[in-house]
Design an enzyme around this catalytic site. Structure first.
Site, PDB file in Angstrom:
ATOM      1  CE  LYS A 168      -4.020   1.809   2.625  1.00  0.00           C
ATOM      2  NZ  LYS A 168      -4.675   1.529   3.933  1.00  0.00           N
ATOM      3  CB  SER A 191      -7.882   3.511   2.943  1.00  0.00           C
ATOM      4  OG  SER A 191      -7.086   3.091   3.949  1.00  0.00           O
ATOM      5  CB  SER A 230      -8.186   0.416   5.824  1.00  0.00           C
ATOM      6  OG  SER A 230      -8.880   1.818   5.581  1.00  0.00           O
TER       7      SER A 230
HETATM    8  N1  GLN Z   1     -13.119   3.460   6.431  1.00  0.00           N
HETATM    9  C1  GLN Z   1     -12.533   3.834   7.625  1.00  0.00           C
HETATM   10  C2  GLN Z   1     -12.147   5.156   7.628  1.00  0.00           C
HETATM   11  O1  GLN Z   1     -12.539   5.771   6.710  1.00  0.00           O
HETATM   12  C3  GLN Z   1     -11.215   2.977   7.831  1.00  0.00           C
HETATM   13  C4  GLN Z   1      -9.963   3.592   7.429  1.00  0.00           C
HETATM   14  C5  GLN Z   1      -9.022   2.781   7.778  1.00  0.00           C
HETATM   15  O2  GLN Z   1      -8.962   1.627   8.308  1.00  0.00           O
HETATM   16  N2  GLN Z   1      -7.901   3.169   7.376  1.00  0.00           N
HETATM   17  O3  GLN Z   1     -11.579   5.869   8.464  1.00  0.00           O
END
Ligand code: GLN
Length: 471
Positions: free
Chosen positions: A76, A151, A175
């Site tokens: 990532k 994400s 994420s």
């Molecule tokens: N979807 C969640 C957010 O927007 C989780 C993000 C993550 O785990 N980095 O914060």
């Protein structure tokens, strides 16, 4: 050569001299360059991949076979790799080259993995759709009109489309698990402190964990086994020894599993996903496990608590991006303050700005107690409640997400609506427990959905073994 779906299969052929690691790397680099129709990869690391491949080939010749020899892995774009660009999919880190490698990257390379490239993600890992990115949205390999989830959307889409065998993601509120679920692959968020965060661009430091996304539980377990363990560069990392996760235990021991009635009765849960979930409960019971509903009265508090605390931490973590030390700097500023303001105004996207403002607000002197301190207290209550459930049960089961992947450019314009996508995943980040997402084999609406299994802290071995056998 063909795209591999199992690392065990790939490695057996590599060790059998059916091809060299260099040929393997050439094949995958070409696949990524010609068949990434999903916008998953941002960049391939050709030169360093070939260098690593040569070392792997030499090692094999010398009969030095390593656990990950020949593993094609993507990372990532928020994980640092020395002398390689890392941007967190943000303009503010445009062209920024890392001066050092994340501990996880060093561990992978030491075991013979090939770090093939960096993967698109939501900016600073903030999002659930992989649409908040300077590189454009990641498309779902099952249906390119749908989001990949976020994400770590690039990581999930790259694995699901066969462009790499495994990818690293990061999980602050879901994420890894949510995009894995949307794309139909496996992903695990380890226990907080299991994997070093050194070299991960921080979003919310008391929540963040790095973890693998893969085609199957075995590959997931193997990579987790390699990247776990204590690291003197991360003072929060645990000193506990790392079990051999990849020795998936095939025992048929009967487990006690809880599911939260509030999760299943939630009005936001898709009807078909609910039906499938209840069928899964039934199947597990038929296999002799005890599966019972328990009451968890805090479900509606999870998302608000997560967003108060994670944005507070983010507002502090992201203050270092000011145009002086890293990446992008706005031109034509007249003073130091103007440089900060212009750089941050131009360099950050809307969602990141929204969260910095929210986080600064909940930490500001007049509101600190009302929001930040209160959310900390609720986090503690939630943790105690989950510990109590785990005093009676081995696992907590839920759907990973309330829906399947939604359309790109979705009508969700209200950010709080989007935040509800995280309702089932944020719990494990608030409490620090490990949780795995494993796809259901039958699709709904032509798309994947998944089951999430959470265990006691540091019981990844038990979690992976059970998930492998029964999910
Ligand atoms: N979807 C969640 C957010 O927007 C989780 C993000 C993550 O785990 N980095 O914060």
């Amino acid at each position: 050569m063909k795209v591999f779906r199992s690392f065990q299969d790939l490695q057996a052929r590599l060790f059998n001299n059916e091809f060299t690691c260099e040929e393997l790397v050439r094949f995958y680099l070409n696949e990524i360059k010609t068949n990434d129709n999903y916008n998953a990869f941002i960049e391939t690391f050709d030169e360093s991949s070939y260098e690593q491949a040569k070392i792997v080939d030499r090692d094999i010749l010398n009969n030095k076979k390593k656990r990950l020899s020949g593993l094609i892995i993507g990372i990532k774009d928020n994980i640092c790799y020395k002398n390689h660009v890392v941007t967190a999919s943000s303009l503010i880190l445009k062209d920024f080259k890392s001066l050092y490698s994340a501990t996880v990257v060093n561990k992978l390379i030491e075991e013979g993995a090939i770090v093939i490239g960096r993967l698109n993600c939501d900016e600073f890992a903030m999002g659930s759709a992989n649409e908040n990115t300077v590189y454009g949205p990641v498309k779902n390999p099952n249906d390119i009109t749908k989001v990949s989830g976020g994400s770590s959307g690039g990581s999930a889409a790259a694995v699901a489309s066969g462009l790499c065998l495994v990818a690293l993601g990061s999980d602050t509120g879901g994420s890894i698990r949510q995009p894995a679920s949307f794309c139909g692959v496996v992903g695990i968020k380890p226990t907080y402190s299991r994997v070093s965060r050194f070299g991960l661009i921080a979003y919310a430091s008391s929540f963040d964990q790095i973890g693998p996304i893969a085609n199957n539980v075995y590959d997931t377990a193997l990579v987790l086994e390699v990247i776990s363990g204590h690291d003197s560069n991360d003072s929060t990392s645990s000193k506990r020894t790392v079990p051999a996760y990849s020795k998936l235990n095939a025992s048929s021991e009967k487990m006690k599993i809880a599911y939260m009635s509030e999760c299943i009765d939630h009005q936001g849960l898709d009807k078909k996903i609910k039906e499938k979930f209840l069928k899964k409960v039934n199947d597990l019971q038929k296999n002799g496990h005890i599966v019972e509903s328990v009451s968890f009265p805090y479900l509606d508090y999870l998302v608000p608590t997560y967003y108060v605390l994670s944005t507070a931490e983010a507002s502090s973590n992201l203050s270092r991006f000011d145009g002086i030390n890293y990446g992008y700097r706005a031109e034509n500023s007249e003073s130091l303050e103007e440089t900060y303001i212009n750089t941050r105004t131009q360099g950050f996207g809307d969602e990141v700005k929204r969260r910095i403002m929210l986080g600064t607000f909940v930490l500001s002197s007049g509101y600190h107690d009302a929001y930040f301190t209160k959310a900390q207290k609720i986090r503690r209550i939630i943790k105690e409640n989950v510990e109590e459930i785990f005093s009676n049960y081995d696992f907590i089961l839920s759907p990973t997400t309330p829906h399947v992947a939604f359309p790109i450019g979705n009508e969700i314009t209200d950010p709080t609506q989007m935040y509800l996508e995280d309702i089932y995943t944020v719990l494990a980040n608030l409490t620090g427990n490990p949780a795995i997402s494993v796809p259901e084999s039958e699709k709904e609406y032509g798309l994947h959905h998944s089951y999430q299994l959470m265990s006691k802290i540091f019981e990844e071995d038990k979690l992976l073994s059970f998930a492998n056998k029964y999910l």
